[in-house]
Design an enzyme around this catalytic site. Structure first.
Site, PDB file in Angstrom:
ATOM      1  N   THR A   1      21.294  49.745   0.910  1.00  0.00           N
ATOM      2  CA  THR A   1      20.037  49.197   0.366  1.00  0.00           C
ATOM      3  C   THR A   1      18.800  49.764   1.073  1.00  0.00           C
ATOM      4  O   THR A   1      17.691  49.644   0.551  1.00  0.00           O
ATOM      5  CB  THR A   1      20.008  47.666   0.539  1.00  0.00           C
TER       6      THR A   1
ATOM      7  N   ARG B   1      19.033  49.810   9.649  1.00  0.00           N
ATOM      8  CA  ARG B   1      18.869  49.946   8.203  1.00  0.00           C
ATOM      9  C   ARG B   1      20.212  49.865   7.525  1.00  0.00           C
ATOM     10  O   ARG B   1      21.127  50.583   7.910  1.00  0.00           O
ATOM     11  CB  ARG B   1      18.310  51.354   7.918  1.00  0.00           C
TER      12      ARG B   1
ATOM     13  N   ASP C   1      21.636  58.705  16.381  1.00  0.00           N
ATOM     14  CA  ASP C   1      22.882  59.434  16.659  1.00  0.00           C
ATOM     15  C   ASP C   1      22.615  60.669  17.499  1.00  0.00           C
ATOM     16  O   ASP C   1      23.405  61.018  18.386  1.00  0.00           O
ATOM     17  CB  ASP C   1      23.560  59.847  15.341  1.00  0.00           C
TER      18      ASP C   1
ATOM     19  N   ASP D   1      19.880  61.877  11.787  1.00  0.00           N
ATOM     20  CA  ASP D   1      19.822  60.502  12.292  1.00  0.00           C
ATOM     21  C   ASP D   1      19.379  60.524  13.752  1.00  0.00           C
ATOM     22  O   ASP D   1      20.120  60.975  14.638  1.00  0.00           O
ATOM     23  CB  ASP D   1      21.211  59.848  12.164  1.00  0.00           C
TER      24      ASP D   1
HETATM   25  C1  PRP Z   1      16.332  54.671  11.974  1.00  0.00           C
HETATM   26  C2  PRP Z   1      15.025  54.985  12.682  1.00  0.00           C
HETATM   27  C3  PRP Z   1      14.130  53.898  12.164  1.00  0.00           C
HETATM   28  C4  PRP Z   1      14.605  53.693  10.755  1.00  0.00           C
HETATM   29  C5  PRP Z   1      13.633  54.374   9.813  1.00  0.00           C
HETATM   30  O1  PRP Z   1      17.008  53.652  12.603  1.00  0.00           O
HETATM   31  O2  PRP Z   1      15.144  55.021  14.067  1.00  0.00           O
HETATM   32  O3  PRP Z   1      14.206  52.689  12.899  1.00  0.00           O
HETATM   33  O4  PRP Z   1      15.903  54.315  10.666  1.00  0.00           O
HETATM   34  O5  PRP Z   1      13.957  54.125   8.502  1.00  0.00           O
HETATM   35  P1  PRP Z   1      13.031  53.277   7.536  1.00  0.00           P
HETATM   36  O6  PRP Z   1      11.627  53.757   7.730  1.00  0.00           O
HETATM   37  O7  PRP Z   1      13.562  53.604   6.164  1.00  0.00           O
HETATM   38  O8  PRP Z   1      13.187  51.818   7.851  1.00  0.00           O
HETATM   39  P2  PRP Z   1      18.441  53.114  12.120  1.00  0.00           P
HETATM   40  O9  PRP Z   1      18.248  51.975  11.170  1.00  0.00           O
HETATM   41  O10 PRP Z   1      19.259  54.257  11.659  1.00  0.00           O
HETATM   42  O11 PRP Z   1      19.030  52.454  13.423  1.00  0.00           O
HETATM   43  P3  PRP Z   1      19.426  53.133  14.819  1.00  0.00           P
HETATM   44  O12 PRP Z   1      18.151  53.529  15.516  1.00  0.00           O
HETATM   45  O13 PRP Z   1      20.110  52.022  15.521  1.00  0.00           O
HETATM   46  O14 PRP Z   1      20.314  54.320  14.555  1.00  0.00           O
HETATM   47  N1  URA Z   2      16.407  57.322  10.087  1.00  0.00           N
HETATM   48  C1  URA Z   2      16.744  58.462  10.730  1.00  0.00           C
HETATM   49  O1  URA Z   2      17.205  58.436  11.872  1.00  0.00           O
HETATM   50  N2  URA Z   2      16.547  59.634  10.095  1.00  0.00           N
HETATM   51  C2  URA Z   2      16.024  59.695   8.846  1.00  0.00           C
HETATM   52  O2  URA Z   2      15.856  60.815   8.311  1.00  0.00           O
HETATM   53  C3  URA Z   2      15.691  58.490   8.205  1.00  0.00           C
HETATM   54  C4  URA Z   2      15.892  57.319   8.859  1.00  0.00           C
END
Ligand code: PRP
Ligand code: URA
Length: 209
Positions: A108, A104, A203, A200
């Site tokens: 945005t 994400r 993380d 997150d």
């Molecule tokens: C997080 C999570 C989802 C997304 C959810 O991933 O694991 O994939 O955000 O958010 P949304 O419903 O608003 O799209 P992130 O994009 O942080 O990537 P990561 O798993 O690599 O940390």
């Molecule tokens: N992605 C995450 O990992 N945590 C949130 O709260 C939203 C998006």
């Protein structure tokens, strides 16, 4: 219209509460994500088709049920979805695993796809998309679009924490996809994070912050 299943089982609620705690270590977080996924999978796979087979017990021959050769694909959304794969594989070790890579944009909140590798014959499989967090719903909707573009027909989505905004978006865009989540939280904050949420997920699973 899609079905939404929210789990009220005490074991799941208890484990989700520990997940939320900022003091929970990455090591413990990973274990809990796996355990919760396993408990949820039990219910999410309730409608797997059965077939009657004959088995010889030490006493006699008998007709009994086994899961009919259903082809299952577990599709984690990278990165955080990876944390849920083993929980489901524990119950269905023969499942295939596909990967959809997506992150994400922090400003945005739009998801950016960077990888997609799915098991062969995806159109014949039941695909379970897994990601711990359903926030705006952008990532889940996009991942399911990719799956459908590659021919997947039967799809379920499983997450741990969902925001109402994400559930509404997913139900609107993919009304044929049943949703399973451990808890529906209150809202999103101004940065697109789920409140109260757990922070997150990527993380916390991988210890990157
Ligand atoms: C997080 C999570 C989802 C997304 C959810 O991933 O694991 O994939 O955000 O958010 P949304 O419903 O608003 O799209 P992130 O994009 O942080 O990537 P990561 O798993 O690599 O940390
Ligand atoms: N992605 C995450 O990992 N945590 C949130 O709260 C939203 C998006």
């Amino acid at each position: 219209m899609a079905n939404l299943t929210v789990f009220d089982h005490p074991l799941i609620q208890h484990k989700v509460s520990i997940l939320r705690d900022v003091k929970t270590s990455s090591n413990q977080f990973r274990t809990l994500v796996e355990e919760i996924t396993m408990l949820m999978s039990y219910e999410a796979l309730r409608d797997l088709p059965l077939e009657e087979v004959e088995v010889e017990t030490p006493i006699t021959k008998t007709k009994t049920n086994m899961i009919a050769g259903v082809k299952l694909a577990i599709i984690p959304i990278l990165r955080a979805g990876l944390g849920m794969v083993n929980g489901m594989l524990t119950l269905v070790p023969s499942a295939r695993v596909g990967h959809i890579g997506m992150y994400r944009d922090e400003e945005t909140l739009i998801p950016h796809p960077y990888y997609c590798k799915l098991p062969a014959n995806i159109e014949e499989r039941l695909s379970i998309v897994v990601d711990p967090m359903l926030a705006t719903g952008g990532s889940a909707v996009d991942a399911i679009n990719q799956l459908k573009n590659q021919g997947a027909k039967r799809i379920k989505f499983m997450c741990l924490i969902a925001a109402p905004e994400g559930i509404n978006k997913l139900m609107e865009e993919h009304p044929d996809v049943d949703i399973f989540c451990a808890h529906v939280d209150e809202k999103l904050n101004e940065h697109g994070y789920i409140v109260p949420g757990l922070g997150d997920a990527g993380d916390r699973i991988f210890g990157t912050k």
